[in-house]
Enzyme design. Structure first.
Site, PDB file in Angstrom:
ATOM      1  N   LYS A 114      -2.787   8.678   2.661  1.00  0.00           N
ATOM      2  CA  LYS A 114      -4.000   8.590   3.499  1.00  0.00           C
ATOM      3  C   LYS A 114      -3.749   9.195   4.886  1.00  0.00           C
ATOM      4  O   LYS A 114      -4.657   9.770   5.484  1.00  0.00           O
ATOM      5  CB  LYS A 114      -4.465   7.138   3.622  1.00  0.00           C
TER       6      LYS A 114
ATOM      7  N   TYR B 261       0.838  -1.208   0.000  1.00  0.00           N
ATOM      8  CA  TYR B 261       0.000   0.000   0.000  1.00  0.00           C
ATOM      9  C   TYR B 261       0.879   1.267   0.000  1.00  0.00           C
ATOM     10  O   TYR B 261       0.501   2.307  -0.537  1.00  0.00           O
ATOM     11  CB  TYR B 261      -0.953  -0.033   1.196  1.00  0.00           C
TER      12      TYR B 261
HETATM   13  P1  NAD Z   1     -12.511   3.729  -7.862  1.00  0.00           P
HETATM   14  O1  NAD Z   1     -11.420   3.408  -8.814  1.00  0.00           O
HETATM   15  O2  NAD Z   1     -13.854   3.209  -8.164  1.00  0.00           O
HETATM   16  O3  NAD Z   1     -12.607   5.297  -7.624  1.00  0.00           O
HETATM   17  C1  NAD Z   1     -11.488   6.138  -7.658  1.00  0.00           C
HETATM   18  C2  NAD Z   1     -11.946   7.406  -8.331  1.00  0.00           C
HETATM   19  O4  NAD Z   1     -10.925   8.411  -8.263  1.00  0.00           O
HETATM   20  C3  NAD Z   1     -12.283   7.222  -9.817  1.00  0.00           C
HETATM   21  O5  NAD Z   1     -13.613   7.602 -10.077  1.00  0.00           O
HETATM   22  C4  NAD Z   1     -11.325   8.157 -10.515  1.00  0.00           C
HETATM   23  O6  NAD Z   1     -11.874   8.752 -11.684  1.00  0.00           O
HETATM   24  C5  NAD Z   1     -11.090   9.187  -9.425  1.00  0.00           C
HETATM   25  N1  NAD Z   1      -9.923  10.022  -9.694  1.00  0.00           N
HETATM   26  C6  NAD Z   1      -8.611   9.651  -9.770  1.00  0.00           C
HETATM   27  N2  NAD Z   1      -7.860  10.706 -10.135  1.00  0.00           N
HETATM   28  C7  NAD Z   1      -8.711  11.771 -10.268  1.00  0.00           C
HETATM   29  C8  NAD Z   1      -8.550  13.119 -10.656  1.00  0.00           C
HETATM   30  N3  NAD Z   1      -7.341  13.626 -10.997  1.00  0.00           N
HETATM   31  N4  NAD Z   1      -9.645  13.926 -10.679  1.00  0.00           N
HETATM   32  C9  NAD Z   1     -10.865  13.442 -10.378  1.00  0.00           C
HETATM   33  N5  NAD Z   1     -11.093  12.158 -10.027  1.00  0.00           N
HETATM   34  C10 NAD Z   1     -10.018  11.342  -9.983  1.00  0.00           C
HETATM   35  O7  NAD Z   1     -11.989   3.165  -6.469  1.00  0.00           O
HETATM   36  P2  NAD Z   1     -12.550   3.252  -4.966  1.00  0.00           P
HETATM   37  O8  NAD Z   1     -11.893   2.137  -4.253  1.00  0.00           O
HETATM   38  O9  NAD Z   1     -14.019   3.356  -4.965  1.00  0.00           O
HETATM   39  O10 NAD Z   1     -11.881   4.600  -4.452  1.00  0.00           O
HETATM   40  C11 NAD Z   1     -12.608   5.663  -3.846  1.00  0.00           C
HETATM   41  C12 NAD Z   1     -11.900   6.116  -2.592  1.00  0.00           C
HETATM   42  O11 NAD Z   1     -12.062   5.107  -1.591  1.00  0.00           O
HETATM   43  C13 NAD Z   1     -10.413   6.329  -2.748  1.00  0.00           C
HETATM   44  O12 NAD Z   1     -10.023   7.444  -1.969  1.00  0.00           O
HETATM   45  C14 NAD Z   1      -9.831   5.073  -2.141  1.00  0.00           C
HETATM   46  O13 NAD Z   1      -8.507   5.231  -1.684  1.00  0.00           O
HETATM   47  C15 NAD Z   1     -10.800   4.893  -0.996  1.00  0.00           C
HETATM   48  N6  NAD Z   1     -10.785   3.576  -0.339  1.00  0.00           N
HETATM   49  C16 NAD Z   1     -10.921   2.443  -1.074  1.00  0.00           C
HETATM   50  C17 NAD Z   1     -10.913   1.214  -0.434  1.00  0.00           C
HETATM   51  C18 NAD Z   1     -11.045  -0.056  -1.219  1.00  0.00           C
HETATM   52  O14 NAD Z   1     -10.745  -1.134  -0.672  1.00  0.00           O
HETATM   53  N7  NAD Z   1     -11.521  -0.009  -2.459  1.00  0.00           N
HETATM   54  C19 NAD Z   1     -10.781   1.136   0.959  1.00  0.00           C
HETATM   55  C20 NAD Z   1     -10.671   2.313   1.684  1.00  0.00           C
HETATM   56  C21 NAD Z   1     -10.670   3.537   1.027  1.00  0.00           C
END
Ligand code: NAD
Length: 254
Positions: free
Chosen positions: A163, A156
């Site tokens: 984060k 990670y």
């Molecule tokens: P995802 O890939 O579905 O979403 C990530 C989003 O970030 C995408 O829609 C992408 O277009 C957007 N993005 C990236 N660069 C960008 C930019 N320059 N401008 C605008 N948008 C941008 O993945 P996700 O897992 O749903 O991620 C959403 C959030 O949740 C993130 O912050 C991720 O770190 C966090 N998160 C995810 C998990 C997991 O296990 N999936 C766990 C905890 C936190």
């Protein structure tokens, strides 16, 4: 429409597809009566989003790497939709090559990029929302974080550091937006298989390890994360400020 978010308008940033955490949040908030306004990163994400939402959904382009794009999106939203009651920031990015192996391999550029998109963007979003008077009194900003901010989770790496910065940003923003009655909080979600997660080396092991550590052996669902997001957007949570709420089915305990 009834529900804890009746009459609320909420911006959701970060839907890539139906597996996105942002989509889970949008769905649950809609179920609670909210009107959702979506932002998308680029044309590819717009096409993907259009497959999910109704034809009359409000969609605005917003690339958080670019201040002008944020300012334009929020100006347009204010003009078309009016002021809003909340923003969900579900955005992160790091280069695939920075999400594996040793942290010693992280480049200066890769580190800066991860910080810029995954942490600074929350401050930029809050800043333009505030200066353009986009947010009602009261309103709520929610971002998405992960346990890798506190523990050294395999692969990670640079995202864990981003984060940690994001969670610190939540606390400082919460302090500085309190006068305007804007709450800022984070949800620390358990691992779920999304597009972003597939960028992490060994993500299958990460997902398996996370699922095994939940209290019932089942991964947290988008609906469960979305439910907490709906609560944090609602007036039921006006006392929750600058906090990180775990929605990971106990993984952080074990
Ligand atoms: P995802 O890939 O579905 O979403 C990530 C989003 O970030 C995408 O829609 C992408 O277009 C957007 N993005 C990236 N660069 C960008 C930019 N320059 N401008 C605008 N948008 C941008 O993945 P996700 O897992 O749903 O991620 C959403 C959030 O949740 C993130 O912050 C991720 O770190 C966090 N998160 C995810 C998990 C997991 O296990 N999936 C766990 C905890 C936190």
């Amino acid at each position: 429409m009834s529900g804890i978010l009746a009459d609320k308008k909420i911006i959701v940033m970060g839907v890539a597809n139906r597996r996105s955490i942002a989509w889970g949040c949008a769905q649950e908030m809609e179920r609670q009566g909210a009107t959702i306004i979506y932002t998308y990163q680029n044309d590819r994400m717009k096409r993907s989003l259009q497959r999910l939402v109704s034809d009359d959904a409000q969609l605005f382009e917003c690339d958080v790497a670019n201040d002008e794009s944020i300012e334009r999106a929020f100006t347009d939203i204010k003009e078309v939709v009016g002021s809003v009651d909340g923003i969900v920031h579900a955005i992160a990015y790091a280069k695939k090559e920075e999400l594996g192996g040793s942290i010693l391999g992280v480049s200066r550029d890769g580190y800066a990029l991860a910080q810029n998109i995954s942490a600074y963007s929350l401050i930029a979003v809050a800043k333009y929302a505030q200066t353009l008077k986009l947010l009602n009194d009261p309103s709520s900003i929610v971002t998405l974080t992960y346990f890798g901010s506190e523990r050294a989770i395999p692969n990670y790496n640079v995202m864990g550091i981003a984060k940690a910065a994001l969670e610190a940003s939540v606390r400082y923003l919460a302090r500085d937006m309190g006068d305007a009655n804007v709450r800022v909080n984070a949800i620390s979600a358990g691992a779920v298989k999304t597009l972003a997660v597939t960028g992490i080396n060994g993500h299958a092991d990460l997902l398996k390890m996370s699922q095994e550590r939940t209290v019932d052996g089942q991964s947290v669902s988008l609906k469960e994360i979305g439910g907490t997001c709906a609560f944090l957007m609602s007036d039921l949570s006006t006392g929750v400020v600058g906090d990180v709420i775990y929605v990971d089915k106990g993984v952080h305990l074990i």
